[in-house]
Design a protein around this motif. Structure first.
Motif, PDB file in Angstrom:
ATOM      1  N   PHE A   1     -69.168  36.938  34.526  1.00 53.88           N
ATOM      2  CA  PHE A   1     -70.189  37.483  33.981  1.00 53.88           C
ATOM      3  C   PHE A   1     -70.867  36.825  32.710  1.00 53.88           C
ATOM      4  O   PHE A   1     -72.095  36.703  32.450  1.00 53.88           O
ATOM      5  CB  PHE A   1     -69.865  38.885  33.706  1.00 53.88           C
ATOM      6  CG  PHE A   1     -70.969  39.764  33.178  1.00 53.88           C
ATOM      7  CD1 PHE A   1     -72.095  40.282  34.117  1.00 53.88           C
ATOM      8  CD2 PHE A   1     -71.121  40.102  31.789  1.00 53.88           C
ATOM      9  CE1 PHE A   1     -73.133  41.127  33.674  1.00 53.88           C
ATOM     10  CE2 PHE A   1     -72.175  40.899  31.567  1.00 53.88           C
ATOM     11  CZ  PHE A   1     -72.837  41.508  32.262  1.00 53.88           C
TER      12      PHE A   1
ATOM     13  N   THR B   1     -67.958  49.420  32.005  1.00 55.90           N
ATOM     14  CA  THR B   1     -68.989  48.416  32.474  1.00 55.90           C
ATOM     15  C   THR B   1     -69.122  47.425  31.507  1.00 55.90           C
ATOM     16  O   THR B   1     -68.582  47.469  30.127  1.00 55.90           O
ATOM     17  CB  THR B   1     -70.361  49.210  32.823  1.00 55.90           C
ATOM     18  OG1 THR B   1     -70.791  49.826  31.458  1.00 55.90           O
ATOM     19  CG2 THR B   1     -70.594  50.065  33.701  1.00 55.90           C
ATOM     20  N   VAL B   2     -69.558  46.154  31.632  1.00 56.11           N
ATOM     21  CA  VAL B   2     -69.949  45.175  30.783  1.00 56.11           C
ATOM     22  C   VAL B   2     -71.513  45.043  30.549  1.00 56.11           C
ATOM     23  O   VAL B   2     -72.262  44.981  31.602  1.00 56.11           O
ATOM     24  CB  VAL B   2     -69.163  43.932  31.398  1.00 56.11           C
ATOM     25  CG1 VAL B   2     -69.453  42.728  30.399  1.00 56.11           C
ATOM     26  CG2 VAL B   2     -68.047  43.998  31.737  1.00 56.11           C
TER      27      VAL B   2
ATOM     28  N   ARG C   1     -67.403  47.479  36.258  1.00 55.28           N
ATOM     29  CA  ARG C   1     -66.140  46.987  36.214  1.00 55.28           C
ATOM     30  C   ARG C   1     -65.556  46.708  37.742  1.00 55.28           C
ATOM     31  O   ARG C   1     -65.841  47.642  38.479  1.00 55.28           O
ATOM     32  CB  ARG C   1     -65.381  47.857  35.324  1.00 55.28           C
ATOM     33  CG  ARG C   1     -63.572  47.431  35.466  1.00 55.28           C
ATOM     34  CD  ARG C   1     -62.979  48.406  34.546  1.00 55.28           C
ATOM     35  NE  ARG C   1     -61.606  48.115  34.638  1.00 55.28           N
ATOM     36  CZ  ARG C   1     -60.733  48.163  33.670  1.00 55.28           C
ATOM     37  NH1 ARG C   1     -60.997  48.564  32.387  1.00 55.28           N
ATOM     38  NH2 ARG C   1     -59.534  47.616  33.710  1.00 55.28           N
ATOM     39  N   THR C   2     -65.091  45.697  37.782  1.00 56.81           N
ATOM     40  CA  THR C   2     -64.112  45.267  39.027  1.00 56.81           C
ATOM     41  C   THR C   2     -62.753  45.152  38.742  1.00 56.81           C
ATOM     42  O   THR C   2     -61.923  45.302  39.577  1.00 56.81           O
ATOM     43  CB  THR C   2     -64.779  43.985  39.552  1.00 56.81           C
ATOM     44  OG1 THR C   2     -64.770  42.875  38.975  1.00 56.81           O
ATOM     45  CG2 THR C   2     -66.332  44.340  40.092  1.00 56.81           C
TER      46      THR C   2
ATOM     47  N   LYS D   1     -72.980  45.354  34.271  1.00 58.25           N
ATOM     48  CA  LYS D   1     -72.196  45.193  35.421  1.00 58.25           C
ATOM     49  C   LYS D   1     -71.033  46.176  35.434  1.00 58.25           C
ATOM     50  O   LYS D   1     -70.521  46.398  34.443  1.00 58.25           O
ATOM     51  CB  LYS D   1     -71.557  43.786  35.379  1.00 58.25           C
ATOM     52  CG  LYS D   1     -70.581  43.328  36.662  1.00 58.25           C
ATOM     53  CD  LYS D   1     -69.829  42.189  36.306  1.00 58.25           C
ATOM     54  CE  LYS D   1     -68.871  41.914  37.743  1.00 58.25           C
ATOM     55  NZ  LYS D   1     -68.085  42.923  37.451  1.00 58.25           N
TER      56      LYS D   1
ATOM     57  N   PHE E   1     -59.425  39.925  35.256  1.00 59.17           N
ATOM     58  CA  PHE E   1     -60.646  39.894  34.705  1.00 59.17           C
ATOM     59  C   PHE E   1     -61.609  38.694  34.728  1.00 59.17           C
ATOM     60  O   PHE E   1     -62.743  38.739  34.089  1.00 59.17           O
ATOM     61  CB  PHE E   1     -60.445  40.160  33.096  1.00 59.17           C
ATOM     62  CG  PHE E   1     -59.631  41.301  32.647  1.00 59.17           C
ATOM     63  CD1 PHE E   1     -60.337  42.422  32.624  1.00 59.17           C
ATOM     64  CD2 PHE E   1     -58.131  41.252  32.535  1.00 59.17           C
ATOM     65  CE1 PHE E   1     -59.707  43.732  32.322  1.00 59.17           C
ATOM     66  CE2 PHE E   1     -57.650  42.542  32.371  1.00 59.17           C
ATOM     67  CZ  PHE E   1     -58.247  43.683  32.062  1.00 59.17           C
TER      68      PHE E   1
ATOM     69  N   ASP F   1     -64.076  38.059  37.168  1.00 62.55           N
ATOM     70  CA  ASP F   1     -65.206  38.417  37.455  1.00 62.55           C
ATOM     71  C   ASP F   1     -66.076  39.038  36.411  1.00 62.55           C
ATOM     72  O   ASP F   1     -67.251  38.908  36.056  1.00 62.55           O
ATOM     73  CB  ASP F   1     -65.496  39.410  38.537  1.00 62.55           C
ATOM     74  CG  ASP F   1     -66.719  39.336  39.188  1.00 62.55           C
ATOM     75  OD1 ASP F   1     -67.513  38.606  39.318  1.00 62.55           O
ATOM     76  OD2 ASP F   1     -67.292  40.571  39.647  1.00 62.55           O
ATOM     77  N   ASP F   2     -65.441  40.057  35.613  1.00 61.79           N
ATOM     78  CA  ASP F   2     -66.075  40.453  34.427  1.00 61.79           C
ATOM     79  C   ASP F   2     -66.235  39.869  33.080  1.00 61.79           C
ATOM     80  O   ASP F   2     -67.337  39.805  32.512  1.00 61.79           O
ATOM     81  CB  ASP F   2     -65.205  41.936  34.286  1.00 61.79           C
ATOM     82  CG  ASP F   2     -65.215  42.736  35.228  1.00 61.79           C
ATOM     83  OD1 ASP F   2     -66.002  42.851  36.160  1.00 61.79           O
ATOM     84  OD2 ASP F   2     -64.555  43.898  35.111  1.00 61.79           O
TER      85      ASP F   2
ATOM     86  N   VAL G   1     -68.782  45.820  26.083  1.00 63.56           N
ATOM     87  CA  VAL G   1     -68.142  46.706  26.910  1.00 63.56           C
ATOM     88  C   VAL G   1     -68.426  48.119  26.521  1.00 63.56           C
ATOM     89  O   VAL G   1     -68.476  48.454  25.487  1.00 63.56           O
ATOM     90  CB  VAL G   1     -66.597  46.659  27.244  1.00 63.56           C
ATOM     91  CG1 VAL G   1     -66.202  45.063  27.665  1.00 63.56           C
ATOM     92  CG2 VAL G   1     -65.993  46.691  25.561  1.00 63.56           C
TER      93      VAL G   1
END
Length: 261
Positions: free
Chosen positions: A40, A251-252, A240-241, A238, A33, A35-36, A198
Motif C-alpha cells: 500500500f 483501515t490504512v 485491513r487485510t 484501504k 502486513f 499488503d497493508d 491507520v
C-alpha cells in the motif's frame, strides 16, 4: 498526562526498533502486513510521484521506526532527503542501513516490490542505493520545541512525508493538530505534505510492549488538513487485510495535499 494511558508512548518510552521492523516489514513467510504496510505504501507513493507535481530539492521524512521503503519513489524526484527521528535506537538502526554496516535490516524484498510496479523497471534496479544517496542527514528532533530541530535550522522543504507518525505521537485531537501544524511549518509555501496513517486503532505491539495509537477516522484527518490550510489532492483508504493481534487498526489511509500559498 501521558502516564494515565495503559500503553507506552513511542516517543517517550524505550522502543525496540529492530523488533518493530521484524514484526511489520520483514520478508518472513509469517509476516502478515505485506499488503497493508508494504504494498500500500509503495503503490500509492509511486502513483502520486509519477504525476510529476511533487518534486524539488528537499524532502523531509518524519516517520515511525526505521523503515525506508516509503522513500523509493521520493528518491527519484528529490535531490536531498532529511530524516527526522525522535528515537535514538531508530536513528542507529537507520544509519546502520545507510552506511551498509553488518547487521543492517534487509530491505531487498521491498526494493523488488517497487521495481515490479514500475513500467520501466530497469530504471529502478538500484532502488536502495538511490535512497542511500539521497539521505543527506538523519537528525534527532524534539516535538515540544518551537523549532523542533533546535539548534539546527532546516531549510524549507518542498515536501514532507509523515508515515504512521502523527498516529503514535498524538494522544488526542489537539495533539494531532498541534503536531500537524509544526510539520507544516517545515514546508515552503505551496509545498506538499504526504500523510500515511491507520484509522480506528488504539495500539500496536512490539515484543511484550503495547504502544499507544491515537484513534481517529478519515473525516477527522481531512478536516485537520483543511483547517491547517492544505488542499487535498489525493486520498486513498484501504481496508485491513492483515490477520494479527499485533495491532488493531481497521483501515490504512494515504493523503497527499499541498499547502496554500
Amino acid at each position: 498526562m501521558m502516564d494515565s494511558s495503559p500503553h507506552k508512548f513511542y516517543h517517550v518510552h524505550d522502543f525496540d526498533s529492530r523488533q518493530y521492523l521484524e514484526h511489520y516489514y520483514s520478508d518472513k513467510p509469517d509476516m502478515t502486513f505485506g499488503d497493508d504496510l508494504l504494498n500500500f505504501f509503495i503503490e500509492n507513493l509511486r502513483q502520486v510521484f509519477a504525476v510529476g507535481h511533487i518534486n524539488g530539492d528537499i524532502l523531509i521524512d518524519l516517520s515511525t521506526g526505521a523503515f525506508i521503503h516509503h522513500l523509493y519513489s521520493a528518491s527519484e524526484f528529490f535531490k536531498n532527503i532529511i530524516v527526522l527521528k525522535v528515537n535514538n535506537r531508530c536513528i542507529m538502526e537507520l544509519k546502520r542501513w545507510v552506511d551498509e554496516r553488518t547487521g543492517a535490516f534487509y530491505w531487498g524484498h521491498t526494493s523488488a516490490l517497487h521495481q515490479e510496479k514500475e513500467e520501466n523497471s530497469e530504471k529502478f534496479e538500484n532502488g536502495e542505493g538511490k535512497v542511500r544517496s539521497a539521505i543527506q542527514h538523519v537528525v534527532k528532533y524534539d516535538l515540544e520545541k518551537e523549532n523542533i530541530t533546535e539548534p539546527l535550522v532546516l531549510p524549507p522543504a518542498d515536501c514532507v512525508i509523515s508515515t504512521l507518525h502523527l498516529d503514535v505521537i498524538s494522544k488526542d485531537q489537539d495533539d494531532y493538530i498541534r503536531y500537524l501544524r509544526k510539520f507544516s511549518r517545515l514546508l515552503n509555501p505551496g509545498g506538499h505534505l504526504i500523510i500515511i496513517g491507520v484509522l480506528d486503532a488504539t495500539y500496536f505491539t512490539v515484543g511484550k510492549d503495547k504502544f499507544h495509537v491515537f484513534t481517529y477516522d478519515e473525516d477527522f484527518a481531512r478536516k485537520a488538513l483543511v483547517g491547517e490550510g492544505f488542499i487535498i489532492d489525493y486520498c486513498k483508504v484501504k481496508e485491513r487485510t492483515a490477520v494479527s493481534d499485533f495491532t488493531d487498526y481497521k483501515t490504512v489511509i494515504f493523503i497527499a495535499a499541498h499547502k496554500e500559498k
